[in-house]
Design a protein around this motif. Structure first.
Motif, PDB file in Angstrom:
ATOM      1  N   UNK A  46       0.814  -1.209   0.000  1.00  0.00           N
ATOM      2  CA  UNK A  46       0.000   0.000   0.000  1.00  0.00           C
ATOM      3  C   UNK A  46       0.851   1.263   0.000  1.00  0.00           C
ATOM      4  N   UNK A  47       0.244   2.341  -0.487  1.00  0.00           N
ATOM      5  CA  UNK A  47       0.881   3.655  -0.508  1.00  0.00           C
ATOM      6  C   UNK A  47      -0.077   4.593  -1.207  1.00  0.00           C
ATOM      7  N   UNK A  48       0.390   5.753  -1.665  1.00  0.00           N
ATOM      8  CA  UNK A  48      -0.501   6.664  -2.393  1.00  0.00           C
ATOM      9  C   UNK A  48      -1.124   5.942  -3.574  1.00  0.00           C
ATOM     10  N   UNK A  49      -0.288   5.260  -4.307  1.00  0.00           N
ATOM     11  CA  UNK A  49      -0.776   4.347  -5.339  1.00  0.00           C
ATOM     12  C   UNK A  49      -0.333   2.941  -4.992  1.00  0.00           C
ATOM     13  N   UNK A  50       0.802   2.891  -4.284  1.00  0.00           N
ATOM     14  CA  UNK A  50       1.372   1.616  -3.897  1.00  0.00           C
ATOM     15  C   UNK A  50       2.199   1.020  -5.018  1.00  0.00           C
ATOM     16  N   UNK A  51       2.624  -0.211  -4.816  1.00  0.00           N
ATOM     17  CA  UNK A  51       3.340  -0.929  -5.862  1.00  0.00           C
ATOM     18  C   UNK A  51       3.091  -2.420  -5.713  1.00  0.00           C
TER      19      UNK A  51
END
Length: 248
Positions: free
Chosen positions: A218-223
């Motif tokens: 997870x993250x702002x868009x993640x990867x």
């Protein structure tokens, strides 16, 4: 100079293509314009062109009938058509080129660019691959031909892990750490793979095989972390679509 023959039963289409080639492709020399398969075959025998522009839909005999006759002849083919149907997919799967009518000059320039920069010409196997696809009427096999600088490579769809954009080229990563640089944009590769329902665009520069995702971080868009260990960023606006696929 690239010796070219235009084959199309519509006079307006022939004239339009001639004008575009003359204006935007100075490296091309038009040897003849033909309005039937029969006259096209005669012109090919007479001029031995490097490249032909071939209309798919023609009365009596169509473009694929001509292809059957020239599949052992050392020339390249760019198909032209006003119809978007199964034949277009078959052409894509065979790593052959095509242009949709009305022809856009930018697409025409790109097609000539691809022709110039590929080191080899389509071969008998490639044409036969197309003919076999057409005879099936639907895509029952899970292989496709990927055009590269050396010619083309037959690839199993399930072996594709990810695809990365690089201007007018696409880097395709396969299992066993094999990498192919395709002479197609990522958008074109995406169209090529869309019927298989395995692939999702997660970023402007990346298309991934959803079955090869090992982990989403997870993250702002993640990867995502793919099965080959590569990390691929996910655009914020692609995140929700990706999560829906992963839940499925």
């Amino acid at each position: 100079m690239i010796k070219v023959i235009l084959i199309d039963d519509e006079e307006n289409s022939l004239s339009s293509l001639e004008i575009l080639l003359t204006e935007y492709c100075p490296e091309v020399q038009i040897m003849d314009k033909c309005q039937s398969v029969q006259t096209g075959l005669s012109a090919i025998a007479n001029y031995q062109p490097d490249l032909i522009f071939l209309d798919i839909e023609m009365p009596v005999l169509n473009g694929f009938d001509l292809l059957e006759s020239i599949k052992n002849f050392p020339l390249a083919v760019i198909f032209t058509t006003a119809y978007q149907h199964y034949a277009i997919k078959a052409i894509r799967y065979s790593a052959l080129d095509y242009l949709l009518k009305p022809i856009d000059y930018k697409e025409l320039i790109l097609a000539i660019h691809r022709y110039v920069h590929q080191n080899s010409r389509p071969n008998t196997e490639q044409f036969q691959f197309l003919i076999d696809k057409l005879s099936q009427k639907k895509h029952t096999t899970r292989k496709l031909a990927i055009p590269n600088l050396e010619g083309f490579k037959l690839v199993s769809v399930e072996d594709i892990i990810s695809c990365e954009a690089d201007d007018n080229y696409t880097h395709i990563l396969l299992k066993e750490k094999v990498k192919i640089t395709a002479c197609r944009t990522l958008k074109e590769i995406q169209h090529l793979l869309e019927d298989y329902e395995l692939f999702i665009r997660v970023h402007n520069s990346f298309l991934i095989n959803i079955n090869e995702v090992n982990q989403y971080v997870r993250g702002e868009g993640g990867y995502v972390i793919m099965s080959d260990g590569t990390h691929i960023n996910v655009s914020r606006n692609k995140k929700d679509t990706l999560l829906k696929y992963l839940v499925k």
